[in-house]
Design a protein around this motif. Structure first.
Motif, PDB file in Angstrom:
ATOM      1  N   UNK A  78       0.809  -1.213   0.000  1.00 19.79           N
ATOM      2  CA  UNK A  78       0.000   0.000   0.000  1.00 19.79           C
ATOM      3  C   UNK A  78       0.841   1.261   0.000  1.00 19.79           C
ATOM      4  N   UNK A  79       1.839   1.321   0.869  1.00 24.02           N
ATOM      5  CA  UNK A  79       2.594   2.561   0.973  1.00 24.02           C
ATOM      6  C   UNK A  79       3.858   2.541   0.120  1.00 24.02           C
ATOM      7  N   UNK A  80       4.442   1.369  -0.064  1.00 27.07           N
ATOM      8  CA  UNK A  80       5.659   1.255  -0.864  1.00 27.07           C
ATOM      9  C   UNK A  80       5.555  -0.064  -1.625  1.00 27.07           C
ATOM     10  N   UNK A  81       4.797  -0.067  -2.720  1.00 26.61           N
ATOM     11  CA  UNK A  81       4.369  -1.315  -3.349  1.00 26.61           C
ATOM     12  C   UNK A  81       5.494  -2.304  -3.608  1.00 26.61           C
ATOM     13  N   UNK A  82       5.068  -3.573  -3.711  1.00 21.48           N
ATOM     14  CA  UNK A  82       5.924  -4.749  -3.789  1.00 21.48           C
ATOM     15  C   UNK A  82       7.319  -4.535  -4.367  1.00 21.48           C
ATOM     16  N   UNK A  83       7.434  -3.679  -5.353  1.00 22.78           N
ATOM     17  CA  UNK A  83       8.715  -3.441  -5.991  1.00 22.78           C
ATOM     18  C   UNK A  83       9.647  -2.602  -5.138  1.00 22.78           C
ATOM     19  N   UNK A  84       9.122  -1.989  -4.080  1.00 14.59           N
ATOM     20  CA  UNK A  84       9.909  -0.993  -3.361  1.00 14.59           C
ATOM     21  C   UNK A  84       9.920   0.307  -4.134  1.00 14.59           C
ATOM     22  N   UNK A  85       8.939   0.473  -5.002  1.00 16.30           N
ATOM     23  CA  UNK A  85       8.882   1.640  -5.877  1.00 16.30           C
ATOM     24  C   UNK A  85       8.077   2.773  -5.297  1.00 16.30           C
ATOM     25  N   UNK A  86       7.298   3.445  -6.140  1.00 20.64           N
ATOM     26  CA  UNK A  86       6.634   4.663  -5.724  1.00 20.64           C
ATOM     27  C   UNK A  86       5.464   4.385  -4.798  1.00 20.64           C
ATOM     28  N   UNK A  87       5.410   5.109  -3.712  1.00 21.98           N
ATOM     29  CA  UNK A  87       4.288   4.981  -2.792  1.00 21.98           C
ATOM     30  C   UNK A  87       3.063   5.669  -3.384  1.00 21.98           C
ATOM     31  N   UNK A  88       1.885   5.147  -3.029  1.00 22.55           N
ATOM     32  CA  UNK A  88       0.643   5.751  -3.510  1.00 22.55           C
ATOM     33  C   UNK A  88       0.472   7.135  -2.888  1.00 22.55           C
ATOM     34  N   UNK A  89      -0.252   8.014  -3.594  1.00 17.18           N
ATOM     35  CA  UNK A  89      -0.527   9.343  -3.075  1.00 17.18           C
ATOM     36  C   UNK A  89      -1.499   9.219  -1.905  1.00 17.18           C
ATOM     37  N   UNK A  90      -1.100   9.713  -0.747  1.00 17.03           N
ATOM     38  CA  UNK A  90      -1.862   9.444   0.470  1.00 17.03           C
ATOM     39  C   UNK A  90      -3.178  10.205   0.530  1.00 17.03           C
ATOM     40  N   UNK A  91      -3.333  11.286  -0.240  1.00 17.92           N
ATOM     41  CA  UNK A  91      -4.541  12.099  -0.127  1.00 17.92           C
ATOM     42  C   UNK A  91      -5.548  11.813  -1.235  1.00 17.92           C
ATOM     43  N   UNK A  92      -5.297  10.821  -2.067  1.00 21.38           N
ATOM     44  CA  UNK A  92      -6.230  10.469  -3.135  1.00 21.38           C
ATOM     45  C   UNK A  92      -6.682   9.021  -2.962  1.00 21.38           C
ATOM     46  N   UNK A  93      -7.894   8.691  -3.451  1.00 17.70           N
ATOM     47  CA  UNK A  93      -8.366   7.308  -3.301  1.00 17.70           C
ATOM     48  C   UNK A  93      -7.422   6.313  -3.978  1.00 17.70           C
ATOM     49  N   UNK A  94      -7.006   5.335  -3.225  1.00 15.91           N
ATOM     50  CA  UNK A  94      -6.233   4.242  -3.787  1.00 15.91           C
ATOM     51  C   UNK A  94      -7.165   3.141  -4.279  1.00 15.91           C
ATOM     52  N   UNK A  95      -8.250   2.943  -3.533  1.00 18.03           N
ATOM     53  CA  UNK A  95      -9.231   1.924  -3.878  1.00 18.03           C
ATOM     54  C   UNK A  95     -10.622   2.512  -3.735  1.00 18.03           C
ATOM     55  N   UNK A  96     -11.383   2.492  -4.829  1.00 21.34           N
ATOM     56  CA  UNK A  96     -12.776   2.935  -4.836  1.00 21.34           C
ATOM     57  C   UNK A  96     -13.659   1.746  -5.142  1.00 21.34           C
ATOM     58  N   UNK A  97     -14.693   1.552  -4.330  1.00 21.53           N
ATOM     59  CA  UNK A  97     -15.646   0.465  -4.575  1.00 21.53           C
ATOM     60  C   UNK A  97     -17.007   1.070  -4.880  1.00 21.53           C
ATOM     61  N   UNK A  98     -17.603   0.636  -5.998  1.00 22.70           N
ATOM     62  CA  UNK A  98     -18.908   1.139  -6.431  1.00 22.70           C
ATOM     63  C   UNK A  98     -19.833  -0.031  -6.726  1.00 22.70           C
TER      64      UNK A  98
END
Length: 254
Positions: free
Chosen positions: A8-28
């Motif tokens: 979630x914060x530093x994805x599996x690759x050790x790459x770019x963390x998700x932007x903390x102030x935007x939806x990472x997961x939206x369910x509709x």
């Protein structure tokens, strides 16, 4: 290795963390109008509670196994990330009931914990594997109307735990993430390969029809591995797809 952080914060690759102030997961859900938006921090908090339930509530950890018989849903994401953060190996749809995919091929029971949706429990009652700890999830705006004998309401139980990850033995990339022995590192490689095949990149927003794609490698691991966000759509109305893509700023459709 903290898999919640890794995904979630530093994805599996050790790459770019998700932007903390935007939806990472939206369910509709187009049938009920339900909408849930979770940032990386919020999804991580739910995963931490789920990990706390398994470690502190059930006494489970590395070497234990969980069966997750759930469709693609934000609560399913919390269950999966929580189990992995606790070091519990996960089998997703472990039985080939109704031709559904599974995570961890050949991983039959017994299990230490099982998670099943209330909507599927009646159909699957004879096929739900044995487990010491059994949880039912309503996967809707309201909790399940009735919790079957021998099960606990996951949503109620997970709410008893904090959003701080419980203390546990350190995980390593070679620990088993699924009961067939597939490691965290190996699932990370699979996730990256799927992301490449889908042409997913950091900043992309992937729309997924949950009726077509229940395998979490597609709707959870691959997007998070490269820093993309996800829009999960239940009961998707094809007539509204173009409008939904525009409204949600979707860049890829699966």
């Amino acid at each position: 290795m903290n898999l919640t952080d890794a995904l979630v914060r530093d994805p599996l690759t050790g790459g770019r963390a998700a932007e903390v102030d935007r939806p990472l997961l939206t369910y509709l859900d187009d049938a009920t109008g339900e909408r849930v938006d979770l940032t990386a921090t919020e999804l991580g908090s739910w995963a931490a509670r789920a990990a706390g339930l398994l470690r502190e509530g059930c006494g489970l950890g590395v070497g234990d196994r969980a069966a997750v018989l759930l469709p693609a849903h934000w609560q399913t994401a919390a269950v999966l990330l929580g189990a992995w953060s606790a070091g519990v190996a996960v089998s997703f749809q472990p039985r080939a009931t109704a031709g559904l995919p599974r995570l961890g091929p050949g991983a039959d029971g017994p299990f230490d914990a099982v998670f099943v949706s209330a909507e599927r429990l009646d159909d699957w009652l004879e096929d739900v594997p044995e487990a010491r700890h059994r949880y039912v999830l309503g996967l809707g705006a309201a909790p399940p109307r009735e919790v079957p004998l021998g099960y606990l309401d996951w949503f109620a139980e997970v709410g008893r735990h904090t959003d701080a990850l419980p203390a546990s033995a350190p995980l390593t990339s070679t620990d088993a993430a699924s009961p067939d022995g597939t490691s965290y590192r190996e699932w990370g490689s699979v996730a990256l390969a799927v992301a490449e095949r889908l042409d997913l990149r950091a900043g992309d927003r992937l729309l997924v029809d949950v009726a077509e794609h229940e395998q979490p490698v597609y709707w959870l691991l691959a997007p998070l591995a490269v820093g993309a966000s996800v829009v999960l759509c239940a009961n998707l109305d094809p007539a509204t797809l173009d409008a939904r893509v525009a409204a949600e700023h979707v860049t890829r459709v699966l």
